[in-house]
Design a protein around this motif. Structure first.
Motif, PDB file in Angstrom:
ATOM      1  N   ARG A 142       0.844  -1.186   0.000  1.00  0.00           N
ATOM      2  CA  ARG A 142       0.000   0.000   0.000  1.00  0.00           C
ATOM      3  C   ARG A 142       0.883   1.241   0.000  1.00  0.00           C
ATOM      4  N   PHE A 144       2.001   4.743   0.942  1.00  0.00           N
ATOM      5  CA  PHE A 144       1.828   5.785   1.943  1.00  0.00           C
ATOM      6  C   PHE A 144       2.275   7.086   1.288  1.00  0.00           C
ATOM      7  N   CYS A 151       3.961   0.534   2.207  1.00  0.00           N
ATOM      8  CA  CYS A 151       3.913   0.097   3.599  1.00  0.00           C
ATOM      9  C   CYS A 151       2.866  -1.006   3.732  1.00  0.00           C
ATOM     10  N   GLY A 152       2.619  -1.418   4.952  1.00  0.00           N
ATOM     11  CA  GLY A 152       1.601  -2.428   5.196  1.00  0.00           C
ATOM     12  C   GLY A 152       2.153  -3.838   5.216  1.00  0.00           C
ATOM     13  N   ALA A 153       1.252  -4.800   5.435  1.00  0.00           N
ATOM     14  CA  ALA A 153       1.647  -6.192   5.624  1.00  0.00           C
ATOM     15  C   ALA A 153       2.388  -6.761   4.416  1.00  0.00           C
ATOM     16  N   VAL A 156       5.986  -5.347   4.323  1.00  0.00           N
ATOM     17  CA  VAL A 156       6.801  -5.908   5.397  1.00  0.00           C
ATOM     18  C   VAL A 156       7.178  -7.354   5.082  1.00  0.00           C
ATOM     19  N   ASP A 184       4.055   7.962  11.374  1.00  0.00           N
ATOM     20  CA  ASP A 184       3.053   6.964  11.011  1.00  0.00           C
ATOM     21  C   ASP A 184       3.476   5.595  11.524  1.00  0.00           C
ATOM     22  N   ALA A 185       2.556   4.870  12.136  1.00  0.00           N
ATOM     23  CA  ALA A 185       2.884   3.580  12.752  1.00  0.00           C
ATOM     24  C   ALA A 185       3.300   2.537  11.717  1.00  0.00           C
ATOM     25  N   GLU A 186       2.605   2.469  10.595  1.00  0.00           N
ATOM     26  CA  GLU A 186       2.944   1.473   9.573  1.00  0.00           C
ATOM     27  C   GLU A 186       4.283   1.793   8.918  1.00  0.00           C
ATOM     28  N   GLU A 187       4.550   3.072   8.723  1.00  0.00           N
ATOM     29  CA  GLU A 187       5.846   3.434   8.148  1.00  0.00           C
ATOM     30  C   GLU A 187       6.969   3.081   9.115  1.00  0.00           C
ATOM     31  N   ALA A 189       6.960   0.632  11.263  1.00  0.00           N
ATOM     32  CA  ALA A 189       7.110  -0.826  11.203  1.00  0.00           C
ATOM     33  C   ALA A 189       7.878  -1.240   9.952  1.00  0.00           C
ATOM     34  N   MET A 190       7.620  -0.570   8.834  1.00  0.00           N
ATOM     35  CA  MET A 190       8.325  -0.884   7.594  1.00  0.00           C
ATOM     36  C   MET A 190       9.806  -0.552   7.720  1.00  0.00           C
TER      37      MET A 190
END
Length: 252
Positions: A142, A144, A151-153, A156, A184-187, A189-190
């Motif tokens: 996805r 961002f 980003c996203g599942a 990752v 951003d939380a997903e960024e 995590a990436m």
């Protein structure tokens, strides 16, 4: 003290000290901590500070949109990019983050350099299309739009199947206590997923990000190899980081 006066006092304190400790401000002004916290909530809602446990820190200017960020300290980003690009050796596999500083790194790579660049940034991938000796692997997911990255599942998961010699990672905030942060939380995590797949990870941080914080932590200090910044080595934050053992590469 009127609310407007407290607001001015808090902003001046933040600019002067680089942080606000709510209990200290309450004691100095003779007001309750709840009053200070309410003031900080209002300032945070206006994007004027980043609230943290017990107070607030300067907010990073890098939280604005991607187009606007391209006009923020472009000379500093080019200096950081040149220093970062010099770390890439022929034959290396490089994980290159997204964002405006990472894009500057892509342009700063020597035209004749033979290497592999793994990125989740479409803009970085496009910038390398005219480099015949650079093999480009683009990780999908996805998009961002704030940083023009995937980003996203799915992204990752794709990152977990790669390995590299070096990772060059951008953040929006660099602070001795808050650490390395982004908005951003997903960024975040990436970025952690990418850093975990490289032998060495260096953080790209032009001067406007030093001493500021965003909401989500990316990595603890012990997980990085060093910080690349154009900030003066005598800057209080840089001196604190050096004292705690962080390798700081000065871009000039």
């Amino acid at each position: 003290m009127l609310a407007a006066e407290r607001r001015d006092h808090l902003l001046a304190l933040l600019a002067r000290e680089g942080k606000i400790v709510a209990k200290d401000v309450a004691a100095d002004l003779g007001i309750s901590e709840d009053s200070v916290r309410r003031d900080l909530r209002d300032l945070a809602a206006e994007g004027l500070c980043q609230r943290v446990y017990g107070g607030a820190l300067p907010v990073s200017p890098a939280v604005v949109d991607y187009t606007a960020r391209q006009t923020v300290t472009p000379d500093g980003k080019r200096k950081v990019a040149a220093t970062a690009a010099a770390l890439v050796r022929p034959g290396n596999a490089l994980i290159l983050d997204g964002g405006t500083t990472a894009l500057a790194v892509a342009y700063a790579l020597p035209a004749d350099l033979a290497c592999t660049v793994i990125t989740h940034s479409p803009t970085v991938a496009v910038a390398l299309l005219d480099r015949p000796r650079v093999e480009v692997f683009l990780l999908g997911g996805r998009v961002f739009k704030h940083s023009a990255v995937a980003c996203g599942a799915a992204a990752v998961e794709a990152a977990q199947n790669i390995s590299a010699d070096l990772c060059l990672l951008g953040v929006t905030g660099v602070h001795p206590q808050a650490g390395l942060t982004t908005g951003d939380a997903e960024e975040a995590a990436m970025k952690r997923a990418l850093a975990a797949r490289a032998a060495e990870t260096y953080i790209l941080a032009s001067s406007e990000k030093i001493g500021t914080a965003s909401r989500f932590r990316v990595l603890p200090w012990e997980k990085i190899s060093g910080l690349i910044t154009d900030t003066d080595p005598r800057h209080a934050v840089v001196e604190q980081l050096t004292a705690r053992g962080v390798e700081v590469l000065t871009a000039d």
